[in-house]
Design a protein around this motif. Structure first.
Motif, PDB file in Angstrom:
ATOM      1  N   LEU A 186     -12.322  -7.328   4.789  1.00 45.56           N
ATOM      2  CA  LEU A 186     -12.128  -7.958   3.455  1.00 45.56           C
ATOM      3  C   LEU A 186     -11.797  -6.938   2.544  1.00 45.56           C
ATOM      4  O   LEU A 186     -11.233  -7.049   1.516  1.00 45.56           O
ATOM      5  CB  LEU A 186     -13.649  -8.402   3.313  1.00 45.56           C
ATOM      6  N   SER A 187     -12.202  -5.364   2.678  1.00 49.67           N
ATOM      7  CA  SER A 187     -12.075  -4.555   1.787  1.00 49.67           C
ATOM      8  C   SER A 187     -10.562  -4.163   1.785  1.00 49.67           C
ATOM      9  O   SER A 187      -9.788  -3.966   0.658  1.00 49.67           O
ATOM     10  CB  SER A 187     -12.868  -3.340   2.181  1.00 49.67           C
ATOM     11  N   VAL A 188     -10.096  -3.998   2.989  1.00 52.27           N
ATOM     12  CA  VAL A 188      -8.701  -3.550   2.741  1.00 52.27           C
ATOM     13  C   VAL A 188      -7.731  -4.683   2.193  1.00 52.27           C
ATOM     14  O   VAL A 188      -6.688  -4.445   1.494  1.00 52.27           O
ATOM     15  CB  VAL A 188      -8.085  -3.382   4.076  1.00 52.27           C
ATOM     16  N   THR A 189      -8.035  -6.305   2.457  1.00 54.30           N
ATOM     17  CA  THR A 189      -7.306  -7.098   1.853  1.00 54.30           C
ATOM     18  C   THR A 189      -7.462  -7.261   0.423  1.00 54.30           C
ATOM     19  O   THR A 189      -6.505  -7.373  -0.281  1.00 54.30           O
ATOM     20  CB  THR A 189      -7.766  -8.329   2.630  1.00 54.30           C
ATOM     21  N   TRP A 209      -4.566  -6.691  -2.357  1.00 53.24           N
ATOM     22  CA  TRP A 209      -4.080  -7.863  -3.217  1.00 53.24           C
ATOM     23  C   TRP A 209      -4.186  -7.219  -4.632  1.00 53.24           C
ATOM     24  O   TRP A 209      -3.535  -7.713  -5.220  1.00 53.24           O
ATOM     25  CB  TRP A 209      -5.115  -9.119  -3.095  1.00 53.24           C
ATOM     26  N   CYS A 210      -5.258  -6.737  -4.991  1.00 58.82           N
ATOM     27  CA  CYS A 210      -5.650  -6.031  -6.365  1.00 58.82           C
ATOM     28  C   CYS A 210      -4.551  -5.139  -6.697  1.00 58.82           C
ATOM     29  O   CYS A 210      -4.188  -4.790  -8.006  1.00 58.82           O
ATOM     30  CB  CYS A 210      -7.112  -5.380  -6.405  1.00 58.82           C
ATOM     31  N   THR A 211      -3.959  -4.217  -5.886  1.00 55.24           N
ATOM     32  CA  THR A 211      -2.849  -3.231  -6.008  1.00 55.24           C
ATOM     33  C   THR A 211      -1.650  -4.043  -6.385  1.00 55.24           C
ATOM     34  O   THR A 211      -1.099  -3.618  -7.425  1.00 55.24           O
ATOM     35  CB  THR A 211      -2.797  -2.259  -4.721  1.00 55.24           C
ATOM     36  N   LEU A 212      -1.337  -4.856  -5.595  1.00 55.26           N
ATOM     37  CA  LEU A 212      -0.139  -5.744  -5.956  1.00 55.26           C
ATOM     38  C   LEU A 212      -0.170  -6.463  -7.201  1.00 55.26           C
ATOM     39  O   LEU A 212       0.751  -6.013  -7.870  1.00 55.26           O
ATOM     40  CB  LEU A 212      -0.046  -6.707  -4.769  1.00 55.26           C
ATOM     41  N   SER A 213      -1.312  -7.272  -7.507  1.00 56.22           N
ATOM     42  CA  SER A 213      -1.408  -7.805  -8.741  1.00 56.22           C
ATOM     43  C   SER A 213      -1.465  -6.733  -9.878  1.00 56.22           C
ATOM     44  O   SER A 213      -0.553  -7.117 -10.913  1.00 56.22           O
ATOM     45  CB  SER A 213      -2.725  -8.419  -8.759  1.00 56.22           C
ATOM     46  N   LEU A 250       6.686   1.602  -7.017  1.00 56.40           N
ATOM     47  CA  LEU A 250       5.709   2.293  -5.874  1.00 56.40           C
ATOM     48  C   LEU A 250       4.832   3.503  -6.927  1.00 56.40           C
ATOM     49  O   LEU A 250       3.855   3.893  -6.375  1.00 56.40           O
ATOM     50  CB  LEU A 250       6.566   2.998  -4.867  1.00 56.40           C
ATOM     51  N   LEU A 251       5.473   4.054  -7.798  1.00 60.21           N
ATOM     52  CA  LEU A 251       4.814   5.155  -8.575  1.00 60.21           C
ATOM     53  C   LEU A 251       3.880   4.287  -9.377  1.00 60.21           C
ATOM     54  O   LEU A 251       2.723   5.079  -9.595  1.00 60.21           O
ATOM     55  CB  LEU A 251       6.067   5.793  -9.663  1.00 60.21           C
ATOM     56  N   ILE A 252       3.895   3.260  -9.815  1.00 60.76           N
ATOM     57  CA  ILE A 252       2.719   2.743 -10.471  1.00 60.76           C
ATOM     58  C   ILE A 252       1.567   2.007  -9.413  1.00 60.76           C
ATOM     59  O   ILE A 252       0.471   2.233  -9.644  1.00 60.76           O
ATOM     60  CB  ILE A 252       3.395   1.277 -11.305  1.00 60.76           C
ATOM     61  N   PRO A 263      -1.258   4.866  -7.809  1.00 59.69           N
ATOM     62  CA  PRO A 263      -2.638   5.269  -8.616  1.00 59.69           C
ATOM     63  C   PRO A 263      -3.537   3.897  -8.446  1.00 59.69           C
ATOM     64  O   PRO A 263      -4.633   4.223  -8.546  1.00 59.69           O
ATOM     65  CB  PRO A 263      -2.064   5.850  -9.880  1.00 59.69           C
ATOM     66  N   CYS A 264      -2.898   2.761  -8.612  1.00 63.79           N
ATOM     67  CA  CYS A 264      -3.656   1.538  -8.593  1.00 63.79           C
ATOM     68  C   CYS A 264      -4.183   1.579  -7.259  1.00 63.79           C
ATOM     69  O   CYS A 264      -5.619   1.336  -7.167  1.00 63.79           O
ATOM     70  CB  CYS A 264      -2.943   0.181  -9.106  1.00 63.79           C
ATOM     71  N   GLY A 265      -3.632   1.546  -6.291  1.00 59.24           N
ATOM     72  CA  GLY A 265      -4.363   1.368  -5.014  1.00 59.24           C
ATOM     73  C   GLY A 265      -5.227   2.511  -4.746  1.00 59.24           C
ATOM     74  O   GLY A 265      -6.357   2.334  -3.976  1.00 59.24           O
ATOM     75  N   LEU A 266      -5.023   3.783  -5.126  1.00 57.63           N
ATOM     76  CA  LEU A 266      -6.263   4.653  -5.005  1.00 57.63           C
ATOM     77  C   LEU A 266      -7.471   4.599  -5.667  1.00 57.63           C
ATOM     78  O   LEU A 266      -8.577   4.671  -5.386  1.00 57.63           O
ATOM     79  CB  LEU A 266      -5.531   6.227  -5.630  1.00 57.63           C
ATOM     80  N   LEU A 267      -7.394   3.852  -7.150  1.00 50.50           N
ATOM     81  CA  LEU A 267      -8.520   3.340  -7.788  1.00 50.50           C
ATOM     82  C   LEU A 267      -9.156   2.442  -7.128  1.00 50.50           C
ATOM     83  O   LEU A 267     -10.444   2.398  -6.865  1.00 50.50           O
ATOM     84  CB  LEU A 267      -8.135   3.068  -9.300  1.00 50.50           C
ATOM     85  N   TYR A 268      -8.465   1.318  -6.636  1.00 48.04           N
ATOM     86  CA  TYR A 268      -9.109   0.337  -5.956  1.00 48.04           C
ATOM     87  C   TYR A 268      -9.797   0.648  -4.627  1.00 48.04           C
ATOM     88  O   TYR A 268     -10.933   0.077  -4.274  1.00 48.04           O
ATOM     89  CB  TYR A 268      -8.209  -1.148  -5.904  1.00 48.04           C
TER      90      TYR A 268
END
Length: 68
Positions: A22-25, A29-33, A49-51, A54-59
């Motif tokens: 659930l966490s990975v999913t 999803w939040c990173t893509l959105s 990908l540059l954007i 950091p979004c993926g790291l944050l989430y």
């Protein structure tokens, strides 16, 4: 006492495989959105990908702090 232990066990599933999936999913999803929103607003189609990084790291850090 046994009732408290038995009722607590199903709530402890978020630390196992179910929580990991659930966490990975959720992080993906939040990173893509969020990265799609930034790309659309800032007109940066070539730097997706540059954007997204950091979004993926944050989430990802947020998921680690809240779930595990």
């Amino acid at each position: 006492v046994c009732v408290g232990v038995c009722c607590h066990k199903p709530l402890d599933l978020h630390r196992g495989v179910v929580g990991l999936v659930l966490s990975v999913t959720s992080v993906l999803w939040c990173t893509l959105s969020s990265s799609k929103l930034f790309v659309a607003v800032l007109s940066m189609q070539d730097q997706w990908l540059l954007i997204a990084y950091p979004c993926g790291l944050l989430y990802g850090v947020f998921a680690l702090l809240t779930v595990f």
